[in-house]
Scaffold this active site. Sequence first.
Site, mmCIF file in Angstrom:
data_model
loop_
_atom_site.group_PDB
_atom_site.id
_atom_site.type_symbol
_atom_site.label_atom_id
_atom_site.label_comp_id
_atom_site.label_asym_id
_atom_site.label_seq_id
_atom_site.Cartn_x
_atom_site.Cartn_y
_atom_site.Cartn_z
ATOM 1 N N ASP A 93 -2.324 -2.033 -24.073
ATOM 2 C CA ASP A 93 -2.776 -2.952 -25.118
ATOM 3 C C ASP A 93 -2.615 -2.355 -26.518
ATOM 4 O O ASP A 93 -3.201 -2.857 -27.483
ATOM 5 C CB ASP A 93 -4.257 -3.303 -24.914
ATOM 6 C CG ASP A 93 -4.469 -4.408 -23.892
ATOM 7 O OD1 ASP A 93 -3.472 -4.940 -23.385
ATOM 8 O OD2 ASP A 93 -5.641 -4.733 -23.588
ATOM 9 N N ASP A 148 -8.639 6.093 -16.546
ATOM 10 C CA ASP A 148 -8.576 6.044 -18.003
ATOM 11 C C ASP A 148 -7.610 7.114 -18.499
ATOM 12 O O ASP A 148 -7.241 8.041 -17.760
ATOM 13 C CB ASP A 148 -9.963 6.260 -18.610
ATOM 14 C CG ASP A 148 -10.835 5.014 -18.513
ATOM 15 O OD1 ASP A 148 -10.302 3.936 -18.184
ATOM 16 O OD2 ASP A 148 -12.053 5.122 -18.758
ATOM 17 N N ASP A 150 -7.781 9.734 -20.314
ATOM 18 C CA ASP A 150 -8.150 11.152 -20.398
ATOM 19 C C ASP A 150 -8.429 11.780 -19.040
ATOM 20 O O ASP A 150 -8.920 12.916 -18.974
ATOM 21 C CB ASP A 150 -9.366 11.329 -21.316
ATOM 22 C CG ASP A 150 -10.519 10.406 -20.957
ATOM 23 O OD1 ASP A 150 -10.282 9.367 -20.319
ATOM 24 O OD2 ASP A 150 -11.671 10.701 -21.330
ATOM 25 N N ASP A 241 -17.269 -2.456 -15.641
ATOM 26 C CA ASP A 241 -17.306 -1.754 -14.357
ATOM 27 C C ASP A 241 -18.656 -1.950 -13.654
ATOM 28 O O ASP A 241 -18.718 -2.228 -12.454
ATOM 29 C CB ASP A 241 -17.015 -0.262 -14.553
ATOM 30 C CG ASP A 241 -17.776 0.352 -15.731
ATOM 31 O OD1 ASP A 241 -18.590 -0.349 -16.366
ATOM 32 O OD2 ASP A 241 -17.562 1.534 -16.023
#
Length: 496
Positions: A93, A148, A150, A241
């Site tokens: 995105d 994600d 990281d 989540d």
Amino acid sequence: MYLQYFIIIIYTIAIVLIFLYSLAQLNLLFNYLSSRRKREDCEKFDLDNPDEVPNVTIQLPVFNEMYVMERLLDNIALIEYPKDKLEIQVLDDSTDETVHSTKEHVEKLASIGLDIKHITRSNRKGFKAGALKEGLKIAKGEFIAIFDADFLPQPNWLKRTIPYFKNEEIGVVQTRWGHINRNYSLLTKIQAFALDAHFTLEQVGRNSKGHFINFNGTAGVWRKTCIEDAGNWEGDTLTEDLDLSYRAQLKKWKFKYLENVETPAELPIVISAARSQQFRWNKGGAENFRKMLWRVIKSKNISTKTKVHGLLHLLNSSMFLSIFVVAVLSIPMLYIKNEYAHLRDYFYVMSFFVISTIIFFVCYWFMYRNIYGSGFKKFFGYIGMFFTFFSIAMGFSLHNSIAVIEGHVGKKSEFVRTPKFNIKRFKDNWKTNKYLRKSVSKNVILEGLLMLYFGFGLYSAFIVGDQGGDFGLFPFHLMLFIGFGYVFFKSIGSKV
């Protein structure tokens, strides 16, 4: 006259709520300890048998990740799984130049045989939840692993998680977060301490007794049919989540938590990044309490005990509000105690609630010992870390209380991502990170005033009473003074 009783009533309610929460934590500790004595005995997929290897899609939801994108893609390319059964979706995105560099990197990996796709959208509708939902429409996998930007899963990660899905009742397998920069600074140590408590004591304690847990947004795998059956991803809260986790478990899907599978990630290294992450998590928790309260209470599929633990879980972030109320009212309470002798019995009773701190101290010790080891040296190190953690956590209580109140009253806000740093590669160049906020939150000024307020609380200990002072709340006010001072000066000093 009436003001003092109003203060006493609000203070008492907040103290009792903290005590009830500590009892819930103690129950989770008992569950955690009992679970460690049990042997795991469950049927699993045999991934050495080609007929049992299911199709898996890895989803990587990303947004403007200049500093970690290359590391993420190179790491995911090392995942060990049959290539004809593995698909990777980069759900991008991004609105900056990383769109082009990511596309080039994806094309390079595709050229060496990986089934990897670069998927973009014309808008960020639904933010992360919207991206995941969009990718799910075309996902080939029966199971959807999510990371994600990281996170750095080990090459054998899928081999250690996918086998549990042979049990068709399991909708999610979640793994424990690790911290590659745990010891970078005091801020990262404190964040690691809090997350370790969640990923050991709380997740295991709930999951071992069949209570609701949550998929943590990353480092886990969903059964695709579970996502669809639960109503798919929704972007109406900041913690999509937690939202989908509760909807799935209300539909009787089971979650499997794997404490022994660690998925390394990088913690925020500047306080502005930690603040934005804390705000999103705490506001999202309150939003989900508002959304799920009656669904949990009215459910006929779950036990009363699971309902209680579920509601307390959804109220986790609201404990910051109770802590903040107790902190602010503790100074007026100090004066009330010493001016109204007829209330002395009340204060004797209230002194009992110091047991809440003792309970937290005991619970967190088992978490700390599990990660760092035992022994006198470790225990004394734990004492320092515990009180440092509590001081700084209380220093965040104003910031987090605002998030909680906004969540409970239904005030909507944009999904603010947490900047990533890749500190190992960029080291001291993190200050040039283009995604860092350059302005200081207005709340920081209030935190500075609260530091002075609790400094006055320390001074008050010497001047109240007829017996040369009252030092009962002195340690508490000292921790609050240090905590708000740390958050204030860190926020002002970094200017990011």
